[in-house]
Design an enzyme around this catalytic site. Structure first.
Site, PDB file in Angstrom:
ATOM      1  N   HIS A 110      -7.059  -4.458  -0.772  1.00 30.95           N
ATOM      2  CA  HIS A 110      -6.421  -5.743  -1.089  1.00 30.95           C
ATOM      3  C   HIS A 110      -7.156  -6.420  -2.231  1.00 30.95           C
ATOM      4  O   HIS A 110      -7.041  -7.614  -2.435  1.00 30.95           O
ATOM      5  CB  HIS A 110      -6.447  -6.676   0.122  1.00 30.95           C
ATOM      6  CG  HIS A 110      -6.002  -6.035   1.376  1.00 30.95           C
ATOM      7  ND1 HIS A 110      -6.872  -5.415   2.242  1.00 30.95           N
ATOM      8  CD2 HIS A 110      -4.760  -5.867   1.892  1.00 30.95           C
ATOM      9  CE1 HIS A 110      -6.185  -4.913   3.262  1.00 30.95           C
ATOM     10  NE2 HIS A 110      -4.919  -5.168   3.069  1.00 30.95           N
TER      11      HIS A 110
ATOM     12  N   HIS B  96       0.825  -1.209   0.000  1.00 29.41           N
ATOM     13  CA  HIS B  96       0.000   0.000   0.000  1.00 29.41           C
ATOM     14  C   HIS B  96       0.866   1.269   0.000  1.00 29.41           C
ATOM     15  O   HIS B  96       0.390   2.345   0.336  1.00 29.41           O
ATOM     16  CB  HIS B  96      -0.903   0.023   1.230  1.00 29.41           C
ATOM     17  CG  HIS B  96      -1.700  -1.222   1.423  1.00 29.41           C
ATOM     18  ND1 HIS B  96      -2.599  -1.657   0.496  1.00 29.41           N
ATOM     19  CD2 HIS B  96      -1.699  -2.138   2.420  1.00 29.41           C
ATOM     20  CE1 HIS B  96      -3.141  -2.804   0.919  1.00 29.41           C
ATOM     21  NE2 HIS B  96      -2.612  -3.115   2.084  1.00 29.41           N
TER      22      HIS B  96
END
Lengths: 333, 333
Positions: free
Chosen positions: A219, A57
């Site tokens: 995700h 991320h």
């Protein structure tokens, strides 16, 4: 799978080496367990602010370590929560007399592992509190979550709490501030393509040539709806409406608008989307007072964007404007 | 083609609206012709520094407009040179008594159109000079170029010249500085995937599942070699070697290392590549004194990276460290 990596097993450790090489004036990286520490930590006279979560991320969270934001970030493997001992190691490294606040995105593994680490720290006599952020309005529960997911609001929360810690706020004050921010920040995202996790080697999900996933997680978790792609005007209105209606944000509110790239979105498209969001909010009488536009909480190379709105008041605006010096956010220094 | 746009014909104008909305404290956007101007321009007592080129490479160039960098940027359509009248309009808007320096990437259309605009400005009695940057070592000539292409070095050149203009250097001094920088900066890139230009609607080229294009241009122009993907260690060494051997950079040199994402590369991979480049340079006795890591000159959503090396001396290091306040680069303010 084509990626600029050597081995899926070492990708996070190797990436952290590069982060340390690039930003040695801001941060230090320790191995086994991997933690990213503010240079010179522990910094005296302040509460330590610590966050972390699965890698993939970036720049979240390591890119937000530094003056005015995080004292430590704990990176797990890609899309995998960091272990309790890694979190504990970060707590031990940066926590001084004023204690530590853990900022935890609401994913089952993160909540569990940060909680365990906090208990271990408490057993060592440290004053450690946790605040869970769950700003994603897309779905009530999700693949890795009981309750809402923590997404773009995390970046804003880390900045605001980091600024308050820097000016010397107590752990009680920071905890209260953090809970207030969590209560008035909301996000939602959309994906055009899927990310490929290095150790998996194939895309996390399949989208048709005209399909998008509305309400995507960071995700690649399913969102609200798999739908046909639509023009940017309609898509951004859909995102803005979902966020505005949830809190709700109302006519006369002042807000920070954060238009985030999920990683692979061209900046040309990201600014185009940002402009639409600004106009849709103006039409609603909602005043955009501060902005953040860029790839700040990503899902590897996923194409897509998210919109985050934070309701501002004078104090939050001041904390946002305070100096920050990290790899990914920098102003005032 | 899935993109967050409304209409390929309006994508640049709409994106500029978003840029203006996000960064109204730094810049203004004018339409027809589209130009991005530093807020408050013309700024008295300084040479105007102007650049531009096709869109699709964001944040280049509009993201570099602001204090300590560009006074104006002239965005063409995606991967298309801006027209002479657009360049002329920017010159007229920001040029004061001290004249203007145009920074032009070496593509046939850019060179021609900036040259025409400079002649028009001269006819109006303005002192306008041009410097062409051609830092890409990949190929001698290319699809849109006689001679080498201008790529990552452009970002560094704009920062250094912008800082010198801000401190009050004359046009003669800036031109001389710019030529010196062009003489000691070199770059090369690699692509893993192709970009899709909105008005074309399909990828600019086709790469097999294990193929990469070594020496790629920022418009997807062919490079040196289409080759099988290899581990990051080997790939980054190949990039570093190509750049180091070209100038050549030598043992004892101080350099700025710029590891650039072509747009769609995950930050996880970008920092991994940066770490490798740092080590390969250290092994050669080349001292990395400054770094820039991120997506600063892109090719829409193309996955890939480029490596740029600039030979530093005390003056260039000072100019690099000087304050800058733009949408994409900010420090010291």
């Amino acid at each position: 799978m084509k990626k600029i990596i050597n081995d899926p097993a070492t990708v996070v450790a190797e990436s952290l080496r590069g982060l340390a090489a690039a930003h040695g004036d801001i941060l230090d990286v320790r191995d086994e367990p991997a933690v990213v520490l503010r240079a010179g930590a522990p910094v005296g006279g302040k509460v330590a602010v610590i966050s972390g979560g699965g890698s993939g991320h970036e720049p979240l969270h390591g890119g937000f370590v530094g003056r005015g934001m995080l004292d430590a970030a704990v990176p797990g493997a890609v899309f995998t929560s960091p272990t309790p001992d890694a979190v504990q190691s970060a707590i031990q490294a940066v926590t001084g007399d004023k204690g530590a606040l853990l900022i935890v995105k609401n994913y089952t593994g993160d909540v569990l592992n940060f909680e365990t680490a906090a208990e271990l720290a408490a057993a060592e006599g440290r004053d450690v509190r946790s605040v869970v952020i769950d700003d994603d309005v897309a779905v009530a529960d999700s693949t890795f979550t009981a309750g809402r997911r923590g997404v773009g609001g995390t970046v804003l929360l880390e900045k605001l709490v980091g600024a308050a810690a820097e000016r010397g706020d107590s752990l009680d004050e920071l905890e209260s501030l953090a809970r207030r921010v969590v209560g008035q920040v909301r996000s939602i995202g959309v994906a055009l393509t899927a990310p490929t996790v290095p150790h998996v080697g194939e895309p996390s999900f399949a989208l048709g040539p005209d399909e998008i996933e509305f309400g995507i997680g960071i995700h690649g978790e399913p969102g609200r709806e798999r739908m046909t792609a639509e023009p940017a005007d309609a898509l951004v209105e859909r995102l803005v409406a979902a966020v505005v209606e949830d809190l709700p944000f109302e006519r006369g509110d002042d807000v920070l608008l954060f238009t985030n790239s999920m990683g692979g979105t061209p900046m040309l498209e990201l600014y185009l989307a940002h402009g639409i969001a600004e106009r849709r909010l103006a039409e609603r009488g909602i005043g955009v007072r501060r902005r953040l536009v860029g790839p700040y909480i990503t899902s590897l190379e996923m194409q897509g964007i998210s919109i985050t709105l934070l309701k501002l008041d004078d104090e939050l605006t001041r904390l946002w404007d305070d100096p920050v010096h990290t790899a990914a956010l920098r102003w005032g220094v």
